[in-house]
Motif scaffolding. Structure first.
Motif: not given
Length: 559
Positions: A432-459
Motif C-alpha cells: 500500500m505504501v508502494n501504491l501511494v508512492k506510484e500515485i504520487d509519482r504519476t500525478i506529479s509527473n511534469p509531463v501532464w503540464q506539458k501535454v495540457r498546453k495547446p499547440a502553437p498552431w491550435a485554434i
C-alpha cells in the motif's frame, strides 16, 4: 462426470454469493444457462482456465487445438515465478484441417511423449479447446493412457471456449485440480501451521510482499493456488489446516469442496490495504488455533500487525502532505473495488467513485461500510462520460486496467494500472505504501503540464477535445430541457451488455410480473451471456423496478 454435468455442478455452487441468497424454490431450479453466441465475448472458458492454472510454474501447459488458441490473455497478466520457467514455454498440438477430419488424439499423445522426453515436468496440464471438443476428441482417455505409459500425471482440463465465459473457465480449472490433483501426493511432513492460499496469482510478484510475514509467524504455505505454485504442493494441499480464499469469483468451488472433503475451513480475505492485511492474518491465526496450533500464535500475530501497521502508517504519513485530498476515480471490480478503496482512504485520498460491475453483493456492502451509504458506485460508464469526468477535474487520477487507459490519456490526465497487467505489487503493508508512492509519482509527473498546453498552431474551439466537450454539454442541456427525452435516455441505458438489454426493457419485464432475475431473463434474455449483470438486475428488483438512487444512475463499461 460429463462436461455438461460438471458445468451444471459449477453453476449450482452453494458457496456462490448469488446462490446463497436464493430461496429454496429458486435453488431447485439451478442456474442452467443455454449456450448462446456472444456469451464468451469478454473471454472464453479456455482463456479463464489458462489464467487460473498457468501460474503453476513447474508444469507443462499443453493446449490441444489450433495454434491461435495459444494466443490467449494469460501472458499479459504479469504472474511471477521464484524458480522454474517451464510455464513460460508455449506448448500446443497445432491442429490443422487434416486433424479435424481424422481426429487429433494421436497427435495429442505424441505431444505428451515429446514434452516428457525433452522437459521431464512433474505433470502436464492438457487444455481442451473448441475444435477438438466439437470433433469428439476424448482427451480424458488420451491423458489416462499417457499417464499410464509415461508414469507421469497428465491432467485433462476440459474447457472448450464455447461452453461459457472466462469466470466459468476459472471454476472448471479448479474442478480439474479437485478431480485429478489435490489429494494425490502426501507431503514430506505436516505442521499445525500449514495453510492454503486459493485464488492468488502472484501478479507482479506481489504475493512475495506477504509471504515473509507468514514465514516470520511460522505459518507455512503448503500450497498457493496458483501463483508461484508447484505441482507437488497443490497435490498435497489436502493436508493443510486452513485456507484463505483471495478471489471467490475465481475458485470458491475449490475452497468449499476442500472443506467438504478434507475438513479444511476457509474464509475470504484480502491482503490489499493495511487493515485488511491485519484482519486476514488474524483470521488465519484464529482458524489454525481452532485446528490445533498453539494459542500463543495469536499473540505473535497481534505483535507483528501492530509493528507493521506502525511502520506502514509512518511511511504513508511522509507522503500524505503530497497526496492529501487528491481525487481518485477507481475503475476495477471484485475484491479490489472495496479493498483498494479502504487503502486509498487510509492514505488521505478522496474517492470520487468506484466501479462495481464485477463486484458481488457482498463487495458492494463492504463499499458502503467504507465509503458510507451514499457511496458513488458506478455500474457502467461510457468512455465519453469517463472522459468528461476527468476533463472537468472531478478526478486527479484514474486507477483502472489497460483498456481504460486511453480515455485518461486523451483527457491528458494521469492514469495508473491497478489490474492484472501492472508492473508493481500493491499487496500487504508496504504494498500500500508502494501504491501511494506510484500515485504520487504519476500525478506529479511534469509531463501532464506539458501535454495540457495547446499547440502553437491550435485554434480556440477547433480541437477535437473542445468539440467533444461542447457536444456532450449540448446533449445534457437538451435532456435537461426535455423530460420526455431524458426519460427515454434513462431507459435506454444498457444493463446486459452481452444481450443488449436496456434498463427500460428490464423495468417493463418487472411491471409485467417478473419477480426474480431468472424471470427477467425469461422475458428479456438479460444475464443470458456472461451473467455478470444478474446482481444488477436483482438490485433493480429490490428498488421496485425503478432506479432512483444517484449511485446507480451512471452506466460504465468497467474493466
Amino acid at each position: 462426470m460429463s462436461l455438461s454435468s460438471k458445468i451444471q455442478d459449477v453453476f449450482n455452487e452453494p458457496g456462490c454469493g448469488k446462490n446463497a441468497n436464493k430461496s429454496a424454490k429458486e435453488k431447485k431450479k439451478g442456474c442452467t444457462k443455454a449456450l448462446q453466441p456472444g456469451g464468451a465475448a469478454g473471454g472464453c472458458a479456455f482463456d479463464g482456465a489458462k489464467i487460473a492454472l498457468q501460474p503453476f510454474a513447474d508444469v507443462a501447459h499443453l493446449v490441444h487445438g489450433p495454434i491461435a488458441c495459444e494466443g490467449n490473455s494469460w501472458d499479459n497478466r504479469g504472474s511471477a515465478s521464484s524458480g522454474p520457467t517451464l510455464w513460460r514455454t508455449s506448448f500446443t498440438t497445432d491442429m490443422n484441417e487434416q486433424d479435424v477430419v481424422f481426429g487429433g488424439e494421436k497427435k495429442l499423445f505424441k505431444a505428451c511423449k515429446e514434452i516428457i522426453e525433452k522437459y521431464d515436468p512433474p505433470a502436464i496440464f492438457v487444455y481442451q479447446t473448441c475444435v477438438p471438443a466439437m470433433i469428439g476428441d476424448d482427451i480424458n482417455a488420451v491423458c489416462k493412457a499417457a499417464s499410464a505409459k509415461f508414469n507421469k500425471p497428465v491432467i485433462p482440463v476440459n474447457v472448450p471456449g464455447f461452453v461459457g465465459p472466462k469466470n466459468l473457465g476459472n471454476k472448471l480449472a479448479g474442478e480439474a485440480l479437485l478431480d485429478y490433483v489435490i489429494g494425490t501426493v502426501e507431503p514430506d511432513y505436516t505442521t499445525p501451521y500449514d495453510i492454503n492460499i486459493i485464488g492468488e496469482f502472484n501478479l507482479a510478484g506481489e504475493f512475495w510482499q506477504v509471504k515473509p510475514l507468514l514465514d516470520e509467524l511460522g505459518i507455512r504455505i503448503l500450497s498457493c493456488i496458483s501463483g508461484d505454485g508447484r505441482y507437488n504442493e497443490v497435490a498435497s494441499a489436502h493436508r493443510a489446516r486452513a485456507s484463505m480464499m483471495v478471489c471467490s469469483k475465481a475458485m470458491i468451488n475449490v475452497a468449499r469442496k476442500m472443506e467438504e472433503r478434507f475438513g479444511i475451513p476457509f474464509f475470504e480475505g484480502s491482503f490489499y490495504g493495511i487493515e485488511d492485511t491485519s484482519d486476514s492474518l488474524k483470521e488465519l491465526a484464529r482458524l489454525l488455533i481452532e485446528r490445533g496450533a498453539d494459542p500463543e500464535l495469536m499473540d505473535r500475530v497481534n505483535a507483528l500487525c501492530a509493528r507493521e501497521e506502525q511502520r506502514a502508517y509512518a511511511a504513508i504519513a511522509k507522503l500524505k502532505p503530497r497526496v492529501q485530498g487528491k481525487k481518485v476515480l477507481l475503475i476495477t471490480g471484485g475484491v479490489k473495488s472495496w479493498s483498494v478503496v479502504a487503502a486509498l482512504q487510509e492514505a488521505g485520498f478522496e474517492l470520487v467513485g468506484t466501479s462495481v460491475k464485477k463486484s458481488t453483493r457482498e463487495d458492494k456492502e463492504r463499499i458502503k461500510e467504507i465509503m458510507g451509504q451514499d457511496a458513488h458506485m458506478i455500474e457502467d460508464m461510457k468512455p465519453r462520460d469517463m472522459y468528461k469526468m476527468l476533463r472537468d477535474a472531478k478526478a486527479d487520477i484514474m486507477l483502472s486496467g489497460g483498456r481504460s487507459q486511453f480515455v485518461a490519456l486523451k483527457a491528458t490526465m494521469p492514469w495508473l494500472d491497478i489490474n492484472q497487467e501492472r508492473h508493481h505489487g500493491y499487496m500487504g503493508y508496504f504494498g500500500m505504501v508502494n501504491l501511494v508512492k506510484e500515485i504520487d509519482r504519476t500525478i506529479s509527473n511534469p509531463v501532464w503540464q506539458k501535454v495540457r498546453k495547446p499547440a502553437p498552431w491550435a485554434i480556440a474551439g477547433e480541437s477535437w477535445q473542445e468539440k467533444a466537450l461542447a457536444q456532450i454539454a449540448q446533449e445534457q442541456a437538451e435532456l435537461a430541457a426535455d423530460p420526455v427525452k431524458a426519460e427515454e435516455a434513462r431507459r435506454a441505458k444498457p444493463v446486459c451488455m452481452c444481450k443488449g438489454v436496456s434498463l427500460g426493457a428490464i423495468e417493463d419485464a418487472i411491471r409485467d410480473g417478473a419477480t426474480s432475475p431468472d424471470a427477467v431473463k425469461e422475458k428479456t434474455n438479460a444475464s443470458g451471456g456472461c451473467g455478470a449483470c444478474a446482481i444488477r438486475i436483482q438490485e433493480i428488483l429490490d428498488q421496485g423496478g425503478i432506479v432512483g438512487q444517484p449511485t446507480q444512475q451512471i452506466n460504465v463499461a468497467a474493466e
